[in-house]
Design an enzyme around this catalytic site. Structure first.
Site, PDB file in Angstrom:
ATOM      1  N   LEU A  14      51.985  10.515 -18.588  1.00 19.95           N
ATOM      2  CA  LEU A  14      53.322   9.912 -18.720  1.00 19.95           C
ATOM      3  C   LEU A  14      53.442   9.025 -19.967  1.00 19.95           C
ATOM      4  CD1 LEU A  14      54.006   9.060 -14.946  1.00 19.95           C
ATOM      5  CD2 LEU A  14      54.631  11.118 -16.195  1.00 19.95           C
ATOM      6  N   SER A  18      52.032  24.881 -33.745  1.00 18.77           N
ATOM      7  CA  SER A  18      53.305  24.559 -34.386  1.00 18.77           C
ATOM      8  C   SER A  18      53.427  25.287 -35.716  1.00 18.77           C
ATOM      9  CB  SER A  18      53.325  23.049 -34.625  1.00 18.77           C
ATOM     10  OG  SER A  18      54.325  22.714 -35.544  1.00 18.77           O
ATOM     11  N   TYR A  20      49.164  15.048 -37.840  1.00 22.12           N
ATOM     12  CA  TYR A  20      49.585  15.809 -36.648  1.00 22.12           C
ATOM     13  C   TYR A  20      49.321  17.302 -36.855  1.00 22.12           C
ATOM     14  CZ  TYR A  20      52.773  18.526 -33.737  1.00 22.12           C
ATOM     15  OH  TYR A  20      53.287  19.490 -32.905  1.00 22.12           O
ATOM     16  N   LYS A  48      46.589  20.284 -35.079  1.00 20.29           N
ATOM     17  CA  LYS A  48      46.904  21.633 -34.573  1.00 20.29           C
ATOM     18  C   LYS A  48      46.021  22.678 -35.252  1.00 20.29           C
ATOM     19  CE  LYS A  48      50.178  20.450 -31.721  1.00 20.29           C
ATOM     20  NZ  LYS A  48      49.907  20.485 -30.284  1.00 20.29           N
ATOM     21  N   ARG A  79      63.946  13.778 -47.309  1.00 19.76           N
ATOM     22  CA  ARG A  79      62.859  13.116 -46.582  1.00 19.76           C
ATOM     23  C   ARG A  79      61.542  13.616 -47.165  1.00 19.76           C
ATOM     24  NH1 ARG A  79      62.640  13.953 -40.091  1.00 19.76           N
ATOM     25  NH2 ARG A  79      62.317  16.111 -40.738  1.00 19.76           N
ATOM     26  N   ASP A  87      59.493  17.178 -46.431  1.00 19.16           N
ATOM     27  CA  ASP A  87      60.332  18.267 -45.902  1.00 19.16           C
ATOM     28  C   ASP A  87      60.311  19.479 -46.825  1.00 19.16           C
ATOM     29  OD1 ASP A  87      61.153  17.192 -43.550  1.00 19.16           O
ATOM     30  OD2 ASP A  87      63.168  16.657 -44.223  1.00 19.16           O
TER      31      ASP A  87
HETATM   32  P1  NAD Z   1      56.337  15.820 -25.158  1.00 15.32           P
HETATM   33  O1  NAD Z   1      55.831  14.569 -25.779  1.00 15.32           O
HETATM   34  O2  NAD Z   1      57.706  15.803 -24.570  1.00 15.32           O
HETATM   35  O3  NAD Z   1      55.307  16.325 -24.041  1.00 15.32           O
HETATM   36  C1  NAD Z   1      53.932  16.107 -24.119  1.00 15.32           C
HETATM   37  C2  NAD Z   1      53.482  15.568 -22.769  1.00 15.32           C
HETATM   38  O4  NAD Z   1      52.066  15.362 -22.809  1.00 15.32           O
HETATM   39  C3  NAD Z   1      54.118  14.226 -22.414  1.00 15.32           C
HETATM   40  O5  NAD Z   1      54.636  14.306 -21.105  1.00 15.32           O
HETATM   41  C4  NAD Z   1      52.969  13.222 -22.500  1.00 15.32           C
HETATM   42  O6  NAD Z   1      53.121  12.183 -21.543  1.00 15.32           O
HETATM   43  C5  NAD Z   1      51.786  14.108 -22.215  1.00 15.32           C
HETATM   44  N1  NAD Z   1      50.498  13.689 -22.790  1.00 15.32           N
HETATM   45  C6  NAD Z   1      50.200  13.375 -24.074  1.00 15.32           C
HETATM   46  N2  NAD Z   1      48.895  13.108 -24.205  1.00 15.32           N
HETATM   47  C7  NAD Z   1      48.335  13.257 -22.983  1.00 15.32           C
HETATM   48  C8  NAD Z   1      47.028  13.154 -22.467  1.00 15.32           C
HETATM   49  N3  NAD Z   1      45.994  12.800 -23.233  1.00 15.32           N
HETATM   50  N4  NAD Z   1      46.822  13.372 -21.149  1.00 15.32           N
HETATM   51  C9  NAD Z   1      47.850  13.705 -20.334  1.00 15.32           C
HETATM   52  N5  NAD Z   1      49.108  13.832 -20.763  1.00 15.32           N
HETATM   53  C10 NAD Z   1      49.350  13.622 -22.079  1.00 15.32           C
HETATM   54  O7  NAD Z   1      56.212  16.975 -26.269  1.00 15.32           O
HETATM   55  P2  NAD Z   1      56.819  18.435 -26.264  1.00 15.32           P
HETATM   56  O8  NAD Z   1      57.942  18.484 -27.247  1.00 15.32           O
HETATM   57  O9  NAD Z   1      57.041  18.910 -24.884  1.00 15.32           O
HETATM   58  O10 NAD Z   1      55.602  19.213 -26.946  1.00 15.32           O
HETATM   59  C11 NAD Z   1      54.594  19.821 -26.162  1.00 15.32           C
HETATM   60  C12 NAD Z   1      53.529  20.378 -27.086  1.00 15.32           C
HETATM   61  O11 NAD Z   1      54.129  21.262 -28.032  1.00 15.32           O
HETATM   62  C13 NAD Z   1      52.807  19.313 -27.915  1.00 15.32           C
HETATM   63  O12 NAD Z   1      51.448  19.663 -27.999  1.00 15.32           O
HETATM   64  C14 NAD Z   1      53.481  19.413 -29.269  1.00 15.32           C
HETATM   65  O13 NAD Z   1      52.612  19.012 -30.301  1.00 15.32           O
HETATM   66  C15 NAD Z   1      53.791  20.906 -29.346  1.00 15.32           C
HETATM   67  N6  NAD Z   1      54.917  21.198 -30.253  1.00 15.32           N
HETATM   68  C16 NAD Z   1      56.122  20.597 -30.067  1.00 15.32           C
HETATM   69  C17 NAD Z   1      57.170  20.854 -30.963  1.00 15.32           C
HETATM   70  C18 NAD Z   1      58.517  20.172 -30.795  1.00 15.32           C
HETATM   71  O14 NAD Z   1      59.289  20.176 -31.764  1.00 15.32           O
HETATM   72  N7  NAD Z   1      58.848  19.610 -29.636  1.00 15.32           N
HETATM   73  C19 NAD Z   1      57.002  21.757 -32.033  1.00 15.32           C
HETATM   74  C20 NAD Z   1      55.751  22.371 -32.172  1.00 15.32           C
HETATM   75  C21 NAD Z   1      54.717  22.091 -31.277  1.00 15.32           C
HETATM   76  N1  UFG Z   2      67.052  16.153 -40.636  1.00 12.06           N
HETATM   77  C1  UFG Z   2      68.094  15.392 -41.138  1.00 12.06           C
HETATM   78  N2  UFG Z   2      68.332  14.177 -40.547  1.00 12.06           N
HETATM   79  C2  UFG Z   2      67.600  13.714 -39.499  1.00 12.06           C
HETATM   80  C3  UFG Z   2      66.543  14.498 -39.002  1.00 12.06           C
HETATM   81  C4  UFG Z   2      66.288  15.721 -39.609  1.00 12.06           C
HETATM   82  O1  UFG Z   2      68.768  15.781 -42.073  1.00 12.06           O
HETATM   83  O2  UFG Z   2      67.875  12.584 -39.026  1.00 12.06           O
HETATM   84  C5  UFG Z   2      66.800  17.486 -41.231  1.00 12.06           C
HETATM   85  C6  UFG Z   2      65.423  17.646 -41.846  1.00 12.06           C
HETATM   86  O3  UFG Z   2      65.441  17.221 -43.195  1.00 12.06           O
HETATM   87  C7  UFG Z   2      65.193  19.150 -41.690  1.00 12.06           C
HETATM   88  C8  UFG Z   2      65.935  19.488 -40.371  1.00 12.06           C
HETATM   89  O4  UFG Z   2      66.855  18.432 -40.182  1.00 12.06           O
HETATM   90  O5  UFG Z   2      65.805  19.847 -42.727  1.00 12.06           O
HETATM   91  C9  UFG Z   2      65.001  19.567 -39.151  1.00 12.06           C
HETATM   92  O6  UFG Z   2      64.247  18.367 -39.057  1.00 12.06           O
HETATM   93  P1  UFG Z   2      63.414  17.988 -37.753  1.00 12.06           P
HETATM   94  O7  UFG Z   2      62.824  16.635 -37.981  1.00 12.06           O
HETATM   95  O8  UFG Z   2      64.271  18.141 -36.545  1.00 12.06           O
HETATM   96  O9  UFG Z   2      62.308  19.128 -37.663  1.00 12.06           O
HETATM   97  P2  UFG Z   2      61.183  19.556 -38.710  1.00 12.06           P
HETATM   98  O10 UFG Z   2      61.486  20.971 -39.101  1.00 12.06           O
HETATM   99  O11 UFG Z   2      61.034  18.579 -39.794  1.00 12.06           O
HETATM  100  O12 UFG Z   2      59.856  19.493 -37.816  1.00 12.06           O
HETATM  101  C10 UFG Z   2      59.822  19.922 -36.435  1.00 12.06           C
HETATM  102  C11 UFG Z   2      58.783  19.100 -35.696  1.00 12.06           C
HETATM  103  C12 UFG Z   2      57.409  19.419 -36.199  1.00 12.06           C
HETATM  104  C13 UFG Z   2      57.163  20.905 -36.108  1.00 12.06           C
HETATM  105  C14 UFG Z   2      58.240  21.664 -36.843  1.00 12.06           C
HETATM  106  C15 UFG Z   2      58.050  23.132 -36.601  1.00 12.06           C
HETATM  107  O13 UFG Z   2      59.050  17.710 -35.849  1.00 12.06           O
HETATM  108  O14 UFG Z   2      56.444  18.780 -35.401  1.00 12.06           O
HETATM  109  O15 UFG Z   2      59.532  21.275 -36.366  1.00 12.06           O
HETATM  110  O16 UFG Z   2      58.866  23.881 -37.422  1.00 12.06           O
HETATM  111  F1  UFG Z   2      55.989  21.209 -36.654  1.00 12.06           F
END
Ligand code: NAD
Ligand code: UFG
Length: 343
Positions: free
Chosen positions: A43, A134, A158, A162, A301, A304
């Site tokens: 959590l 990712s 980060y 991965k 940013r 990016d």
């Molecule tokens: P999230 O933060 O909503 O979910 C991750 C969950 O893992 C959370 O509920 C957190 O409490 C739990 N957690 C973290 N470390 C823990 C630990 N050591 N033990 C037990 N629980 C733990 O994130 P999400 O968006 O659901 O992403 C899930 C996975 O997908 C992550 O590994 C993230 O890196 C990967 N991912 C997410 C995105 C995105 O944009 N959301 C994109 C690419 C990859």
């Molecule tokens: N952006 C804005 N304003 C904001 C936030 C984002 O203009 O306040 C723009 C960014 O410049 C980018 C687009 O919106 O062009 C998407 O940005 P996000 O931050 O939503 O997503 P990213 O593509 O930068 O990255 C996300 C996750 C990463 C993951 C990646 C996978 O944060 O962890 O997608 O494609 F790896």
């Protein structure tokens, strides 16, 4: 072991990080297909109330262990108390910016949780794993759309976690090819469950685009800053492959199906294959939800890239999965979740 349709759906899946954004949607889709689900989550980035919401949506029970995936004793207890057939490993930290300022926190949690999990899986002879990677592992792609075979590199800690974990899993499979591992590289998940009960609920000021748009639309934040309008894209703003979180969740169900049928190590992009610019997303959001979203153009940013979208052919051919929801669905469901859960 053979898997006909009756047996298949009684499999028990351990979902680490199952209370989080992608995890909770995936738990729902697994439960809807009669898989049994066990969640472990500390959590750190989610709330326990999600468990009841998953039960409400699916009318199914789910077993929840509150605790850390780095805690091997707890993992042992979970595996002893449940005959786990496969694991989906979502647990980890995911904020790119925070990973730059606190790299050790990211390396410790993301690597330690994966190593501990794999060690305990091996101990209990459970060798089927789906891992959340990712699109960030493609670094600065030279060409588009991005194929799984493209060179890998990262620009922040980060992303490096991965990439390192992908390497660990490859080595693990090489050492013992009775493992079945699916690495899923997500593009940009947005949207929420159509019930409005679960969705993305980040604490504080969001880093990502869609949660920021939503908070501007609900007047919690004043104005969206669009990071640059001088990229080589359709309107100068950044282009990304946004994927509905329910489509993404279904990609995990397809990955579990793959693991049931084949041993190996497989890597797939999960995206839609289509790119939308920031302005296209903002304008669609405004239109679909009939709300205003104030924005201003600011500097790019750092870190990016201009464009990022997936080649999804491999997932389509081998997982028989493809995304079906539209950008309109994503905008509508993201807003619906926040409106329904406003305090
Ligand atoms: P999230 O933060 O909503 O979910 C991750 C969950 O893992 C959370 O509920 C957190 O409490 C739990 N957690 C973290 N470390 C823990 C630990 N050591 N033990 C037990 N629980 C733990 O994130 P999400 O968006 O659901 O992403 C899930 C996975 O997908 C992550 O590994 C993230 O890196 C990967 N991912 C997410 C995105 C995105 O944009 N959301 C994109 C690419 C990859
Ligand atoms: N952006 C804005 N304003 C904001 C936030 C984002 O203009 O306040 C723009 C960014 O410049 C980018 C687009 O919106 O062009 C998407 O940005 P996000 O931050 O939503 O997503 P990213 O593509 O930068 O990255 C996300 C996750 C990463 C993951 C990646 C996978 O944060 O962890 O997608 O494609 F790896």
């Amino acid at each position: 072991m053979s898997y006909n349709n009756c047996e298949v759906n009684r499999l028990k899946i351990l979902v680490t990080g199952g209370c989080g954004y992608i995890g909770n949607h995936t738990c729902c889709e697994l439960l809807e297909r009669d898989y049994e689900v066990v969640i472990i989550d500390n959590l750190s980035n989610s709330k326990v109330e999600v468990i009841d919401k998953i039960k409400d949506i699916t009318s199914k029970d789910v077993r929840f262990y509150k605790g850390d995936v780095c805690d091997k004793e707890l993992l042992r207890k979970v595996f002893k108390e449940n005959k786990i057939d496969a694991v989906i490993h979502f647990a980890g930290y995911k904020a790119v910016g925070e990973s730059v300022s606190m790299p050790l926190k990211y390396y410790r949690n993301n690597l330690d949780s994966t190593l501990s999990l794999c060690e305990i899986m091996k101990e209990f002879n459970c060798k089927k794993l789906v891992f959340s990677s990712s699109a960030t592992v493609y670094g600065l792609p030279k060409e588009l759309p991005i194929k799984e075979s493209f060179p890998l590199s990262t620009t922040n800690p980060y992303g490096t976690t991965k990439l390192v974990i992908e390497g660990i899993l490859k080595d693990l499979y090489k050492s013992d090819n009775s493992w079945s591992i699916v690495i899923l590289r997500y593009f940009n998940p947005i949207g929420a469950h159509s019930s409005g009960l679960i969705g993305e609920d980040p604490n504080g000021i969001p880093n990502n685009l869609m949660p920021y748009i939503v908070k501007v639309a609900t007047k919690e934040l004043e104005c969206l800053s669009i990071f640059g309008n001088d990229y080589d894209t359709v309107d100068g703003t950044g282009v990304r492959d946004y994927i509905h979180v329910v489509d993404l969740a279904l990609g995990h169900v397809a990955a579990i199906d793959k693991l049931k049928k084949s041993n190996g190590l497989f890597t797939y992009n999960l995206g839609t294959g289509k790119g939308y610019s920031v302005l296209e997303l903002v304008n669609t959001f405004k239109e679909v939800n009939n709300v205003d979203v104030n924005y201003k153009i600011v500097d790019r940013r750092p870190g990016d890239i201009a464009k990022c979208y997936a080649d999804t052919t491999k997932a389509s051919n081998e997982l028989h999965w493809h995304a079906t929801k539209t950008i309109e669905d994503m905008c509508r469901d993201s807003y619906n979740f926040v409106i329904k859960n406003r305090k």
